[in-house]
Design a protein around this motif. Structure first.
Motif, PDB file in Angstrom:
ATOM      1  N   TRP A 229       0.796  -1.224   0.000  1.00 39.33           N
ATOM      2  CA  TRP A 229       0.000   0.000   0.000  1.00 39.33           C
ATOM      3  C   TRP A 229       0.834   1.281   0.000  1.00 39.33           C
ATOM      4  CZ3 TRP A 229      -4.962  -0.497  -1.120  1.00 39.33           C
ATOM      5  CH2 TRP A 229      -5.585  -1.712  -0.852  1.00 39.33           C
TER       6      TRP A 229
ATOM      7  N   GLU B 287     -10.999  -1.833   6.420  1.00 33.64           N
ATOM      8  CA  GLU B 287     -11.377  -2.796   5.388  1.00 33.64           C
ATOM      9  C   GLU B 287     -10.351  -2.891   4.265  1.00 33.64           C
ATOM     10  OE1 GLU B 287     -14.020   0.872   4.333  1.00 33.64           O
ATOM     11  OE2 GLU B 287     -13.032   0.019   6.096  1.00 33.64           O
ATOM     12  N   ALA B 288      -9.428  -1.925   4.207  1.00 32.57           N
ATOM     13  CA  ALA B 288      -8.433  -1.928   3.133  1.00 32.57           C
ATOM     14  C   ALA B 288      -7.271  -2.849   3.424  1.00 32.57           C
ATOM     15  CB  ALA B 288      -7.916  -0.509   2.902  1.00 32.57           C
TER      16      ALA B 288
ATOM     17  N   TYR C 163      -6.121  -1.421  -6.688  1.00 29.13           N
ATOM     18  CA  TYR C 163      -6.615  -1.368  -5.309  1.00 29.13           C
ATOM     19  C   TYR C 163      -6.958   0.060  -4.930  1.00 29.13           C
ATOM     20  CZ  TYR C 163      -3.976  -5.763  -5.299  1.00 29.13           C
ATOM     21  OH  TYR C 163      -3.473  -7.004  -5.599  1.00 29.13           O
TER      22      TYR C 163
ATOM     23  N   ARG D  91     -14.962  -2.906  -8.162  1.00 25.40           N
ATOM     24  CA  ARG D  91     -13.950  -2.441  -7.223  1.00 25.40           C
ATOM     25  C   ARG D  91     -13.513  -1.021  -7.530  1.00 25.40           C
ATOM     26  NH1 ARG D  91      -8.253  -5.572  -5.988  1.00 25.40           N
ATOM     27  NH2 ARG D  91      -9.631  -7.072  -4.986  1.00 25.40           N
TER      28      ARG D  91
ATOM     29  N   LYS E  39     -14.311   0.265  -3.683  1.00 25.91           N
ATOM     30  CA  LYS E  39     -14.370  -0.671  -2.560  1.00 25.91           C
ATOM     31  C   LYS E  39     -13.405  -1.819  -2.822  1.00 25.91           C
ATOM     32  CE  LYS E  39     -19.103   0.230  -1.030  1.00 25.91           C
ATOM     33  NZ  LYS E  39     -20.451  -0.345  -0.790  1.00 25.91           N
ATOM     34  N   TYR E  40     -12.857  -2.354  -1.744  1.00 22.74           N
ATOM     35  CA  TYR E  40     -11.880  -3.420  -1.867  1.00 22.74           C
ATOM     36  C   TYR E  40     -12.594  -4.768  -1.964  1.00 22.74           C
ATOM     37  CZ  TYR E  40      -7.507  -5.956  -1.072  1.00 22.74           C
ATOM     38  OH  TYR E  40      -6.424  -6.790  -1.209  1.00 22.74           O
ATOM     39  N   TYR E  41     -13.287  -4.978  -3.100  1.00 23.85           N
ATOM     40  CA  TYR E  41     -14.035  -6.203  -3.321  1.00 23.85           C
ATOM     41  C   TYR E  41     -13.113  -7.360  -3.689  1.00 23.85           C
ATOM     42  CZ  TYR E  41     -18.623  -3.843  -3.769  1.00 23.85           C
ATOM     43  OH  TYR E  41     -19.794  -3.153  -3.547  1.00 23.85           O
ATOM     44  N   ASN E  42     -13.477  -8.581  -3.260  1.00 15.81           N
ATOM     45  CA  ASN E  42     -12.968  -9.754  -3.946  1.00 15.81           C
ATOM     46  C   ASN E  42     -13.949 -10.087  -5.079  1.00 15.81           C
ATOM     47  OD1 ASN E  42     -15.123 -11.414  -2.937  1.00 15.81           O
ATOM     48  ND2 ASN E  42     -13.973 -11.807  -1.058  1.00 15.81           N
TER      49      ASN E  42
END
Length: 379
Positions: A161, A171-172, A326, A354, A359-362
């Motif tokens: 990051w 959440e990140a 990301y 994402r 948002k940090y989706y899978n």
């Protein structure tokens, strides 16, 4: 003009386009600036027949039976259980950090004591976040939490990051648990696997609808212009709905500033060995500039005496030539995105995925979001 335009032929865009075309019988235009479908899930076979994920490894898992059943309409699955190793103190140890990991890095007496205390405090086969261990009243459990934080979490996070965990929203950052047991699987979700013939073929099946028109190698922003009274496409005001999987700041000319993203550089190598490493993914939290090495034959086995690996080098997203991977979630960046989201509603633009939703989706969460978006449209 199409009633619906989907910008982005990745997984999120393909889901909503397929639903609109097949369930509502609507004609849908799908536009993507890439020369291929499937977005960053794109994969293809090399000359040896190895299926290579061209934008880094993608492993699908979900607890959501609706998502699994939906995607199963378009693919058969290779039922794959993902395992990850990490290079820690000169040894390849399993992640999540578990009883096997402790036996490898600690003296036998200390490992035994730590395992007994974890079992007594949390019970068998539970997952305990390192921050909870660090806050423990027990000095041995605190030691374990601090060890895993230092050896597995903090330096990996700094590389991934370019920021410390406290600078970002919770959440990140990667959830780093300690597993009270010996289960070496990285994911324990009910449904796990990869499309048998790859993500590209799965997305191709989704987009193979007579109502879907696909335009690749096409930058939507070269076709569209945002004006005060709406969005114009090739000079004509568009009265339909745009589902946008790109970044909202770019769509609206960075009106409220740029949204921060992290990007990746990949380096692929072919080796004349059957396997290069002991698992599909090996993390390097404390050494080297790359975060991990991925070996694709572990994910899609094929009987050849060569193998392909991929080094992942994180970097800041800086130019339009970089890929947004990301979203960097901070209080400030989320507030900026909300301004763009308000503007998007005014222009009948639905952000998705994402990048679009910041948002940090899978992948499972991205599919869930796309199905929700379709359901909202269909109401």
């Amino acid at each position: 003009m199409f009633k619906y335009i989907v910008v982005g032929a990745g997984l999120s865009g393909a889901v909503v386009a397929e639903r609109l075309a097949s369930q509502l019988n609507e004609k849908v235009l799908v536009v993507d600036r890439k020369p291929h479908i499937a977005g960053t899930c794109y994969d293809s076979r090399d000359e040896n027949g190895i299926l290579v994920h061209r934008y880094g490894g993608h492993l699908f898992r979900t607890e959501n039976e609706v998502v699994w059943s939906y995607l199963s309409q378009f693919t058969d699955w290779h039922y794959y259980q993902h395992r990850v190793l990490a290079w820690v103190d000169g040894k390849m140890v399993p992640l999540p950090f578990n009883f096997n990991s402790m036996d490898m890095v600690f003296p036998a007496e200390l490992a035994s004591k730590l395992k007994e205390k974890l079992l007594n405090a949390y019970g068998f086969n539970t997952k305990v976040h390192v921050t909870k261990l660090i806050q423990s009243d027990d000095e041995d459990l605190r030691f374990l939490g601090e060890y895993v934080y230092e050896k597995v979490f903090i330096h990996y996070t700094l590389k991934q990051w370019g920021r410390r965990p406290e600078e970002m929203e919770p959440e990140a950052t990667i959830n780093v648990p300690v597993l009270v047991g010996k289960d070496d699987r990285y994911y324990t979700a009910r449904f796990q696997g990869v499309p048998r013939q790859g993500y590209t073929q799965m997305v191709q099946q989704m987009l193979s609808q007579k109502n879907i028109k696909l335009m690749l190698n096409t930058d939507f922003l070269e076709l569209a212009e945002v004006k005060a009274d709406g969005i114009y496409i090739m000079g004509k005001k568009y009265d339909g709905t745009i589902i946008y999987t790109g970044s909202l700041d770019e769509l609206f000319g960075y009106r409220f500033g740029r949204l921060p993203f992290r990007s990746l550089d990949f380096r692929f190598e072919t080796h004349d060995v059957e396997y290069y490493q002991g698992a599909a993914t090996v993390h390097y939290p404390n050494s080297y500039d790359f975060t991990r090495i991925i070996e694709f034959k572990h994910i899609h086995p094929v009987d050849v005496k060569r193998t392909i690996i991929c080094f992942e080098y994180p970097k800041e997203y800086t130019t339009e030539n970089d890929e947004r991977y990301y979203p960097v979630l901070t209080k400030e960046s989320k507030a900026t995105w909300l301004k763009y989201a308000d503007l998007a509603r005014e222009y009948h633009v639905i952000p998705l995925g994402r990048v679009g939703e910041f948002k940090y989706y899978n992948m499972s969460e991205a599919v869930e979001s796309a199905l929700r978006a379709f359901n909202d449209i269909a109401k």
